[in-house]
Write an enzyme that holds these catalytic residues in place. Sequence first.
Site, PDB file in Angstrom:
ATOM      1  CD  GLN A   1      -6.820  -8.083   4.802  1.00  0.00           C
ATOM      2  OE1 GLN A   1      -6.734  -7.151   4.007  1.00  0.00           O
ATOM      3  NE2 GLN A   1      -6.183  -8.072   5.963  1.00  0.00           N
TER       4      GLN A   1
ATOM      5  CE1 TYR B   1      -2.984  -3.072   0.397  1.00  0.00           C
ATOM      6  CE2 TYR B   1      -3.431  -2.431   2.658  1.00  0.00           C
ATOM      7  CZ  TYR B   1      -3.643  -3.278   1.599  1.00  0.00           C
ATOM      8  OH  TYR B   1      -4.501  -4.335   1.732  1.00  0.00           O
TER       9      TYR B   1
ATOM     10  CB  THR C   1     -10.282   9.427   3.749  1.00  0.00           C
ATOM     11  OG1 THR C   1     -11.287   9.832   2.813  1.00  0.00           O
ATOM     12  CG2 THR C   1      -9.383   8.389   3.083  1.00  0.00           C
TER      13      THR C   1
END
Length: 267
Positions: A152, A42, A224
């Site tokens: 995940q 990321y 965000t």
Amino acid sequence: MSDDLPAIGLGTSGNTDPEQCAASVEAALEIGYRHVDTAQMYDNERAVGRGIASAPVDREDVRLATKIHPTNLAPEDVRRTFGESLDRLGVESVEMLYVHWPTKAYDPEKTLPVFDELHAEGAVEHVCVSNFTPALLDEAREILDAPVFANQIEMHPLLPQTELVEYARRHDLYLVAYSPLGRGEVLDHPVLNEVADEYDATPAQVSLAWLLDHDRVVPIPKATGRDHLRENFAARELALDDSAIDRIDAIDDRERVIVPDENPWGI
């Protein structure tokens, strides 16, 4: 720290603006999130670490997860790049360390023993994997000394992952659901909107509540702004009745939004 995972975590994939990423992690922890997920892939570990350090929350109360990039899964690279991840995050250990994808340099007989070593040394509390099928999980569990704590995977109402849900229940491991809103695809689905109207909720909250209805499934939506962070976090309080769950379960549309370049599993 308890071995239980908080009901909803914070995903950070795609959140590459350093200031925005740090601010969103800090805001999420202020709101009440206690599980933060990042990865070498990321390119935001440093910002995630800044957000955690800035938040008015004790480090030991946060479940911090990162993942080893598929190109870094050779034994010597796992240890070296994990140390670099710790430096970027500004921490001495993480609660969860993942094999990100079982591709590229992944060799189960060589890669997984290094995860065991890091676990035995106390640098990693829980060994985790990501994007593993039942067969790959069986293989990993056979090789590892440490238990597989979590797998995940992409999971949402358009990709219910029924086989892996049953596997997780049977073997007492978590499914951490990334892209739990299907990168927005589920938000326009008529069934999700119908249920949302009935519950005075948003389609995002309905999708998250549907995931939370599954045993040992923990969604990690990315957000965000504070409004979306609060909206997602509030899904913990939304209890869907059997009728709503059944209608979502009955959706037969299927869409996977994340497909790797290398795909030996046919997903």
